[in-house]
Design a protein around this motif. Structure first.
Motif, short mmCIF file in Angstrom:
data_model
loop_
_atom_site.label_atom_id
_atom_site.label_comp_id
_atom_site.label_asym_id
_atom_site.label_seq_id
_atom_site.Cartn_x
_atom_site.Cartn_y
_atom_site.Cartn_z
N ASP A 256 56.19 -58.71 -20.69
CA ASP A 256 57.38 -59.25 -20.04
C ASP A 256 58.36 -59.73 -21.08
O ASP A 256 58.09 -59.77 -22.27
CB ASP A 256 56.98 -60.41 -19.12
N TRP B 273 65.47 -58.21 -14.97
CA TRP B 273 64.19 -57.61 -14.59
C TRP B 273 63.04 -58.44 -15.14
O TRP B 273 63.21 -59.23 -16.03
CB TRP B 273 64.10 -56.16 -15.07
N ARG B 274 61.88 -58.23 -14.51
CA ARG B 274 60.66 -58.89 -14.95
C ARG B 274 59.47 -57.98 -14.68
O ARG B 274 59.46 -57.22 -13.71
CB ARG B 274 60.47 -60.24 -14.28
N ALA B 275 58.49 -58.09 -15.56
CA ALA B 275 57.26 -57.32 -15.38
C ALA B 275 56.42 -58.02 -14.32
O ALA B 275 56.33 -59.24 -14.30
CB ALA B 275 56.49 -57.24 -16.69
N THR B 276 55.80 -57.26 -13.44
CA THR B 276 54.91 -57.83 -12.43
C THR B 276 53.45 -57.55 -12.78
O THR B 276 52.56 -58.00 -12.09
CB THR B 276 55.23 -57.29 -11.02
N VAL B 277 53.24 -56.82 -13.87
CA VAL B 277 51.91 -56.52 -14.38
C VAL B 277 51.94 -56.87 -15.87
O VAL B 277 52.91 -56.52 -16.58
CB VAL B 277 51.56 -55.03 -14.18
N ARG C 171 61.57 -52.59 -6.68
CA ARG C 171 60.23 -52.63 -7.28
C ARG C 171 59.96 -51.25 -7.86
O ARG C 171 60.00 -50.25 -7.14
CB ARG C 171 59.18 -52.99 -6.25
N ALA D 120 52.86 -54.12 -18.59
CA ALA D 120 53.88 -53.16 -18.18
C ALA D 120 54.57 -52.58 -19.42
O ALA D 120 54.74 -53.25 -20.43
CB ALA D 120 54.91 -53.83 -17.28
N PRO E 14 62.51 -63.38 -17.92
CA PRO E 14 62.93 -62.82 -16.63
C PRO E 14 64.21 -63.44 -16.07
O PRO E 14 64.84 -62.87 -15.20
CB PRO E 14 61.74 -63.10 -15.71
N ALA F 221 54.24 -52.20 -13.54
CA ALA F 221 55.28 -52.34 -12.52
C ALA F 221 56.25 -53.44 -12.94
O ALA F 221 55.88 -54.38 -13.64
CB ALA F 221 54.66 -52.68 -11.17
N VAL F 222 57.50 -53.29 -12.50
CA VAL F 222 58.53 -54.30 -12.76
C VAL F 222 59.37 -54.47 -11.50
O VAL F 222 59.39 -53.61 -10.63
CB VAL F 222 59.45 -53.93 -13.95
N GLU F 223 60.06 -55.60 -11.45
CA GLU F 223 61.05 -55.84 -10.41
C GLU F 223 62.40 -55.98 -11.09
O GLU F 223 62.53 -56.67 -12.09
CB GLU F 223 60.73 -57.11 -9.62
#
Length: 190
Positions: A114, A163-167, A146, A170, A117, A135-137
């Motif tokens: 990340d 944006w931000r990583a959700t995993v 997403r 990522a 964010p 994955a990222v948002e």
């Protein structure tokens, strides 16, 4: 040529930009929230800034980290970036690899993990984001997207986004037209 020494040459780009704007180290320190001694070490290539620190310096200088990195190396007609090459990294921050070095029409970076964010981006020219792992948002123009492995998002220049990583691991490839390039509308058939 020592390739690892080249990765530290962002300091010269920071110094050139600061001097062009006729700013003192103290002024940049105040704008960025970083210390004068640290900024001096960066400019003299004795310290390697983290991605977050480089972004703070870029914001203070009215530019982007991508542009500072691009200005750090001379343009090359052919350049190979190996898988283990990193241009900016730090134990607390994600790994960020510049995939294009020098002053070119296109910039590309790979983010692993990340980044900040809350940081909002608004690049002058077009940007393409491709998720190669995880994955990222992405928030852009009031909408949330997403993206998962294999997804690509294209943003026209000037679109504010974050944006931000959700995993945790990522991997995001960000490709942008360089800030020094003027986008022109091609006239269509009349």
């Amino acid at each position: 040529m020592d390739e690892h020494k080249e990765t530290l040459r962002v300091g010269a780009a920071v110094r050139r930009r600061r001097r062009t704007l006729e700013l003192t180290l103290s002024a940049v320190a105040e704008r960025s929230g970083l210390s004068v001694p640290f900024l001096s070490q960066v400019e003299n290539e004795r310290a390697r800034p983290s991605q977050r620190s480089l972004e703070k310096v870029a914001d203070a200088l009215g530019t982007t980290a991508v542009e500072l990195l691009a200005a750090a190396d001379p343009a090359r007609t052919v350049d190979l970036v190996r898988a283990d090459d990193t241009s900016v990294e730090d134990g607390k921050d994600p790994v960020v690899r510049s995939l294009v070095r020098g002053h070119h029409q296109m910039h590309a970076q790979e983010f692993v993990g990340d980044h900040d964010p809350g940081r909002e981006f608004q690049l002058r020219n077009d940007v393409l984001m491709h998720v190669s792992e995880g994955a990222v948002e992405v928030e852009a123009e009031g909408r949330a997207y997403r993206l998962v492995r294999g997804d690509t998002l294209y943003l026209t220049g000037g679109v504010r986004h974050r944006w931000r990583a959700t995993v945790a691991e990522a991997r995001v490839l960000v490709v942008a037209v360089a800030e020094h390039i003027d986008a022109v509308d091609e006239p269509g058939p009349k």
